[in-house]
Scaffold this motif. Structure first.
Motif, short mmCIF file in Angstrom:
data_model
loop_
_atom_site.label_atom_id
_atom_site.label_comp_id
_atom_site.label_asym_id
_atom_site.label_seq_id
_atom_site.Cartn_x
_atom_site.Cartn_y
_atom_site.Cartn_z
N ASP A 134 1.24 -14.84 -5.42
CA ASP A 134 2.08 -13.63 -5.49
C ASP A 134 1.74 -12.75 -6.69
O ASP A 134 2.62 -12.32 -7.45
CB ASP A 134 3.57 -14.00 -5.52
CG ASP A 134 4.06 -14.57 -4.20
OD1 ASP A 134 3.50 -14.22 -3.14
OD2 ASP A 134 5.02 -15.36 -4.21
N VAL A 135 0.46 -12.44 -6.86
CA VAL A 135 0.06 -11.64 -8.02
C VAL A 135 -0.17 -10.17 -7.67
O VAL A 135 -0.33 -9.34 -8.56
CB VAL A 135 -1.19 -12.23 -8.71
CG1 VAL A 135 -0.88 -13.58 -9.29
CG2 VAL A 135 -2.36 -12.30 -7.74
N HIS A 136 -0.23 -9.82 -6.39
CA HIS A 136 -0.33 -8.41 -6.01
C HIS A 136 0.25 -8.22 -4.60
O HIS A 136 0.55 -9.18 -3.90
CB HIS A 136 -1.78 -7.90 -6.09
CG HIS A 136 -2.72 -8.50 -5.09
ND1 HIS A 136 -2.78 -8.10 -3.77
CD2 HIS A 136 -3.67 -9.48 -5.22
CE1 HIS A 136 -3.71 -8.77 -3.15
NE2 HIS A 136 -4.26 -9.63 -4.00
N ALA A 137 0.39 -6.96 -4.22
CA ALA A 137 1.05 -6.62 -2.96
C ALA A 137 0.13 -5.90 -1.98
O ALA A 137 0.60 -5.24 -1.06
CB ALA A 137 2.29 -5.77 -3.23
N VAL A 138 -1.19 -6.03 -2.17
CA VAL A 138 -2.14 -5.38 -1.26
C VAL A 138 -2.36 -6.28 -0.04
O VAL A 138 -2.74 -7.45 -0.19
CB VAL A 138 -3.47 -5.10 -1.97
CG1 VAL A 138 -4.49 -4.52 -1.00
CG2 VAL A 138 -3.25 -4.16 -3.15
N VAL A 139 -2.14 -5.72 1.14
CA VAL A 139 -2.30 -6.48 2.38
C VAL A 139 -3.34 -5.79 3.26
O VAL A 139 -3.06 -4.72 3.83
CB VAL A 139 -0.97 -6.59 3.15
CG1 VAL A 139 -1.17 -7.36 4.45
CG2 VAL A 139 0.09 -7.26 2.29
N PRO A 140 -4.54 -6.34 3.38
CA PRO A 140 -5.51 -5.74 4.29
C PRO A 140 -5.00 -5.81 5.74
O PRO A 140 -4.58 -6.86 6.20
CB PRO A 140 -6.76 -6.62 4.11
CG PRO A 140 -6.58 -7.26 2.76
CD PRO A 140 -5.11 -7.47 2.63
N ARG A 141 -5.06 -4.66 6.42
CA ARG A 141 -4.58 -4.60 7.81
C ARG A 141 -5.65 -3.98 8.69
O ARG A 141 -6.37 -3.07 8.27
CB ARG A 141 -3.26 -3.84 7.92
CG ARG A 141 -3.32 -2.42 7.42
CD ARG A 141 -1.94 -1.76 7.38
NE ARG A 141 -2.04 -0.39 6.89
CZ ARG A 141 -2.24 0.67 7.65
NH1 ARG A 141 -2.35 0.51 8.97
NH2 ARG A 141 -2.33 1.88 7.15
N PHE A 142 -5.74 -4.46 9.89
CA PHE A 142 -6.76 -4.03 10.84
C PHE A 142 -6.46 -2.62 11.34
O PHE A 142 -5.36 -2.33 11.80
CB PHE A 142 -6.80 -5.02 12.02
CG PHE A 142 -7.76 -4.66 13.10
CD1 PHE A 142 -9.10 -4.42 12.83
CD2 PHE A 142 -7.32 -4.59 14.42
CE1 PHE A 142 -9.99 -4.10 13.85
CE2 PHE A 142 -8.21 -4.28 15.44
CZ PHE A 142 -9.54 -4.03 15.16
N LEU A 143 -7.48 -1.76 11.25
CA LEU A 143 -7.32 -0.36 11.65
C LEU A 143 -8.06 -0.01 12.93
O LEU A 143 -7.70 0.95 13.61
CB LEU A 143 -7.82 0.56 10.52
CG LEU A 143 -7.15 0.39 9.15
CD1 LEU A 143 -7.82 1.30 8.13
CD2 LEU A 143 -5.66 0.64 9.24
N GLY A 144 -9.10 -0.76 13.26
CA GLY A 144 -9.91 -0.46 14.43
C GLY A 144 -11.31 -0.99 14.27
O GLY A 144 -11.64 -1.63 13.27
#
Length: 229
Positions: A209-219
């Motif tokens: 829990d050291v950051h809040a960046v969540v890679p999400r699929f775009l296409g």
């Protein structure tokens, strides 16, 4: 809502939200690339596809046997992210990027790690879908480090009102009662990294829990899966 844990990817079976986990190291490093300021991530299913996908000015990153393939700009280390600022990164790894491709078909695909455990659970809740925690495993075998990480994310999902379904979800939650670094250090993935002189990466992957960046699929871009933060 419910969440399940798959100790290995089950291609073609995902319909709701899939959280792909390869904590040592692909999904940890992917999050840090975007946190550092990469424009996008393009995950390739293999090294040769990654070479073909790379466009001028893009960074080629990944590993085979833990080390960068010939001609790659970076390996797969979460401690080497400075060079990606403002650039797209094409990644290919032995387990993690292939696991992401196995999740195709899900309505939402996210990349989870210990570092963004709480954030990825919260992002999954926003989708309103049942969640599948997809463990990459290690070369076709169940991986302790990924199952443990699925449990840590599962604990956050439980706190958000999700219910675990299936034996593997409960096993993962049980494992997650232990501190991160000793569990990850005992995994085969960690031992392999130590063997190629990259043991320091394990401690970085074990941070929770050291950051809040969540890679999400775009296409898709050709055979590459494009992820943004």
């Amino acid at each position: 809502m419910r969440f399940r844990v798959d100790p290995l990817p089950l291609p073609g079976t995902y319909r709701g939200t899939a959280i792909v986990v390869d904590v040592i190291r692909a999904t940890t490093t992917a999050g840090l690339y975007l946190r550092a300021g990469a424009k996008a991530l393009i995950l390739a299913p293999g090294v040769e596809v990654a070479r073909a996908l790379r466009q001028e000015g893009e960074i080629l990153a990944g590993e085979v046997g833990g080390l960068p393939p010939e001609g790659f700009d970076l390996g797969n280390s979460p401690r080497e992210v400075e060079r990606v600022v403002g650039k797209a990164v094409v990644m290919a790894t032995t387990n993690g990027t292939r696991a992401a491709h196995a999740a195709l078909g899900a309505r939402h695909i996210l990349l989870g790690s210990l570092q963004n455990a709480r954030a990825v659970a919260e992002k999954a809740r926003e989708t309103g879908e049942e969640v599948h925690l997809v463990c990459a495993g290690k070369e076709g075998q169940m991986a302790l480090d990924d199952l443990y990480t699925a449990g840590v994310i599962g604990k956050r999902l439980k706190g958000l009102g999700f219910s675990p379904e299936g034996e593997m979800a409960h096993l993962a939650l049980f494992l997650a009662e232990n501190p991160a670094f000793p569990v990850l250090s005992s995994s085969e993935a960690a031992k392999a990294l130590v063997g190629v002189g990259l043991g320091e990466d394990v401690a970085e992957c074990a941070r929770v829990d050291v950051h809040a960046v969540v890679p999400r699929f775009l296409g898709m871009r050709g055979e590459g899966m494009v992820f943004g933060g």
